[in-house]
Design an enzyme around this catalytic site. Structure first.
Site, PDB file in Angstrom:
ATOM      1  NE  ARG A 118      -3.488  -0.052   2.698  1.00 39.58           N
ATOM      2  CZ  ARG A 118      -3.816  -0.648   3.857  1.00 39.58           C
ATOM      3  NH1 ARG A 118      -3.354  -0.183   4.993  1.00 39.58           N
ATOM      4  NH2 ARG A 118      -4.598  -1.705   3.848  1.00 39.58           N
ATOM      5  NE  ARG A 137      -1.921   2.098   9.564  1.00 36.13           N
ATOM      6  CZ  ARG A 137      -2.784   1.096   9.407  1.00 36.13           C
ATOM      7  NH1 ARG A 137      -3.667   1.131   8.433  1.00 36.13           N
ATOM      8  NH2 ARG A 137      -2.770   0.053  10.220  1.00 36.13           N
ATOM      9  CE  LYS A 170      -7.300   0.550  11.937  1.00 40.09           C
ATOM     10  NZ  LYS A 170      -7.852  -0.238  10.824  1.00 40.09           N
ATOM     11  CE  LYS A 217      -7.464   3.873   9.288  1.00 42.19           C
ATOM     12  NZ  LYS A 217      -8.610   3.094   8.775  1.00 42.19           N
ATOM     13  CB  CYS A 257     -13.170  -3.660   2.223  1.00 45.62           C
ATOM     14  SG  CYS A 257     -14.033  -5.175   2.725  1.00 45.62           S
ATOM     15  CB  CYS A 313      -8.830  -9.344   3.247  1.00 45.30           C
ATOM     16  SG  CYS A 313      -8.819  -8.683   4.936  1.00 45.30           S
ATOM     17  CB  CYS A 368     -14.384  -8.565   8.467  1.00 46.67           C
ATOM     18  SG  CYS A 368     -13.176  -7.246   8.652  1.00 46.67           S
ATOM     19  CB  CYS A 392     -11.463  -1.431   5.278  1.00 47.96           C
ATOM     20  SG  CYS A 392     -10.315  -2.213   6.433  1.00 47.96           S
TER      21      CYS A 392
END
Length: 690
Positions: free
Chosen positions: A128, A197, A279, A281, A497, A503, A543, A547
């Site tokens: 990514r 991120r 993470k 953001k 996603c 994934c 899930c 995302c």
């Protein structure tokens, strides 16, 4: 002894439920007093020796070792995210071990395997990129396009955080791919892992002061929070530093330790050896422009201008986040809330103070609760603000009033304001492949265009001269890249996603499933009498991690079993309201049983201009469930027109083949042709000229 947070502080300062002797609710007692200086305040210590928030106090012999997650220990023992990843990448195995799998995330990659294949796992890596504001140079785009063909699966994917994902790279090719990206002024550093991120900003290349300031601020924040210890370059380009010069204000803010934010003499002055608990953001935007889903970020930054349009400072939101875990109610999606306002010269210091507050206090024992949203939810915004102010060195000013938010897609053709044009292109689910991929390369290469990726998985072509518009339109149309008016409105705002097959967290389909789901929703729209130009925001994830931000959608489908979804309702078209879970474990083949009565009653019982999200919130879930339970199909008196569009098999087959090229049903394409024909006559044009 000084460490980088990992030992005693991780539990002592970080669990808001603990009452610790010597901890005053803000900082260790005796640590800081504030005195006014040129920038705000200075720090003095009441102890004879220097105390720092990042110093590990001497533990009493009876102190219990704080509980930490496995990932925290891996980070601490990694020599700043190097060991054992560097060694693992050099052996002949097709995969890497568990520790390296955690560490490679900081480098912008995930280890994956194809879950469709049976037998031995076929490992590969997803890369990514990190592209603040979604900016991608002409050179980097062409390089990524080449890498996808040479080392990936032949596709590029645009993400919901304005970056590329490159799937299917084999371990033996990773160093070649990574070094190629780096040497062409790209990066994957920090695109994954427990650190900041990619920083979002409106992608439109508008020559307006507020947009330019928003994008510059996003780039500066990204630079401020970029790791400094060189682990990325050590692994992929043998230690060669290939970096662009940073603005002096970024370097100054990073090095400033007036309020105990930094690890002195550490290769990572902000992150230390432990980095962040999870993470992080950040998004930056201008008032009214919610192209970045501003309230879903840990930090939301909004440019505030005076009456003359001159940017003066920034409003700050904190505490947004989408991830949750099924059937654990203590995990939840959350919207960011206002923190305060700062003058423009202080934005980097304020952002750094927020990040450090999370670094020092976010939970490190259980990663389900490690995002900053849980810290703020536990503490409350007032306590959180007071702690951040200790690291910032000032009180936040009152939050400035903002206009209503609006989702902006930036699709179609627009003036940049500098004499050039930009063109926003819709890309279903962000997947660039096949003829579309080839066409985009031809256009971008021929006209030497820079591009930008949007937070809605679309692409913007920038800096187009007016004389190029017509030939570019022709080239794009031949590649299946249609103008927005020719794209189903449901597709325009939909997101999914990647989910299966790559994934490892996916429970069910998302990207591969959403095309059929959108067709079925359109069919229900037609069945209940909703017009073609009407739409709702649909987002699908495989899930609960969210995302594609399904918890902000008017209709969110969240995978919770094989071919099974939760249905979330109540988000808004402008992404300002959190949806709620309406139904659990709805089988994919039974979606219409839930959607048909909801859309039917929305068509007939809504108020003027009431969106589907507003409608479901106004009626309430109890009423919606009652409609579903009593549903016996559309009444015959509803006035639905049924049109037999095809009089012969050959016509049907021809239209159906054309429709497949646009990912539509034959009926949908035929209805579009008829509507365009009728509209052209109504506007006084011949169909041939329209």
């Amino acid at each position: 002894m000084t460490t980088s947070f990992g030992a005693a502080n991780s539990a002592i300062f970080n669990d808001p439920k603990l009452q610790i002797p010597g901890f005053n609710g803000l900082r260790p007692s005796g640590l800081i007093s504030l005195q006014r200086t040129a920038r705000g305040f200075s720090v003095s210590s009441s102890n004879s020796s220097i105390n720092r928030a990042v110093s590990t106090p001497v533990k009493p012999e009876t102190a219990a070792e704080p509980k930490r997650s496995k990932v925290e220990i891996i980070k601490e023992q990694s020599n700043f995210i190097r060991y054992p990843l560097k060694e693992e990448m050099m052996n002949d195995a097709p995969n890497i071990n568990e520790s390296a799998t955690q560490l490679i995330k900081f480098h912008g990659s995930y280890q994956q395997y194809n879950r469709d294949e049976k037998g031995a796992k076929s490992y590969s890596f997803m890369l990514r990129t990190k592209n603040p504001c979604g900016k991608v140079s002409n050179v980097l785009y062409l390089v990524m396009d080449d890498l996808a063909d040479q080392f990936g699966i032949g596709t590029l994917r645009l993400t919901t955080r304005q970056t590329f994902q490159l799937h299917g790279v084999l371990k033996k090719d990773m160093k070649t791919v990574m070094s190629t990206i780096i040497r062409n002024m790209g990066s994957t550093l920090g695109a994954c892992g427990d650190l900041n991120r990619n920083v979002l900003a409106p992608p439109a290349p508008l020559a307006r002061k507020d947009y330019l300031v928003a994008q510059e601020t996003a780039e500066n924040i990204a630079a401020l929070l970029t790791p400094q210890s060189g682990f990325y370059y050590d692994v992929w380009v043998d230690g060669e530093r290939i970096m662009t010069a940073e603005p002096p204000e970024v370097v100054k803010a990073r090095n400033d330790n007036s309020y105990g934010t930094n690890f002195p003499d550490s290769p990572e002055p902000i992150y230390g050896t432990q980095f962040l608990p999870r993470k992080f953001k950040i998004a930056v935007t201008v008032p009214g422009d919610n192209s970045v889903d501003i309230l879903t970020n840990d930090i939301g930054v909004v440019v505030v201008s005076d009456d003359n349009g001159e940017p003066q400072g920034f409003n700050l939101y904190v505490g947004g986040g989408m991830g949750r875990t099924h059937r654990i109610e203590s995990t939840f999606p959350r919207l960011a809330e206002p923190l305060g306002y700062v003058p423009k010269e202080d934005i980097l210091y304020a952002v750094k103070a927020i990040v450090v507050t999370q670094r020092e206090n976010g939970r490190r024992d259980d990663r389900k609760y490690s995002r900053m949203k849980y810290l703020i939810s536990s503490w409350g915004i007032e306590k959180f603000r007071s702690v951040v102010e200790q690291y910032y060195g000032k009180k936040f000013e009152p939050f400035r009033e903002l206009p209503e938010w609006e989702f902006k897609s930036f699709l179609g053709w627009h003036e940049q304001g500098d004499g050039s044009l930009f063109c926003g292109l819709h890309v279903d689910n962000g997947r660039i492949k096949g003829t579309m991929k080839k066409t985009l390369r031809e256009v971008i290469e021929k006209y030497n265009l820079n591009v930008r990726i949007t937070a809605n998985q679309n692409l913007i072509l920038c800096d187009i001269q007016h004389a190029w518009k017509r030939p570019i339109i022709t080239m794009l149309a031949q590649g299946g890249l249609l103008e927005p008016r020719y794209v189903d409105p449901l597709n325009i705002t939909a997101m999914a996603c990647p989910a299966l097959p790559m994934c490892p967290l996916a429970i069910t389909e998302a990207e591969r499933g959403i095309p059929d789901i959108l067709k079925r929703v359109r069919a229900v729209f037609e069945k209940v009498g909703l017009k073609y130009n009407e739409s709702i925001v649909i987002r699908v994830t495989g899930c609960p991690n969210g995302c594609a931000r399904p918890y902000m959608a008017e209709l969110g489908l969240v995978g919770d079993g094989p071919n099974s979804y939760q249905i979330w309702l109540g988000g808004m078209p402008n992404q300002t309201t959190l949806a709620k879970c309406f139904l659990n474990k709805v089988k994919l083949q039974e979606l219409e049983k839930a959607l048909e009565p909801l859309f039917y009653h929305w068509k007939r019982n809504r108020e003027a201009k009431e969106s589907f999200g507003e409608f479901t919130n106004r009626l309430g879930f109890e009423k919606l469930q009652e409609w579903i339970n009593k549903w016996e199909g559309i009444p015959e008196s509803s006035g639905k027109f049924h049109l037999n569009l095809f009089v012969d098999k050959e016509t049907f087959q021809a239209v159906d083949e054309l429709a497949k090229l646009e990912n539509k049903t034959g009926h949908q394409l035929a209805m579009e042709v008829i509507r365009n024909y009728v509209a052209a006559h109504q506007n006084g044009k011949s169909p041939e000229s329209s």
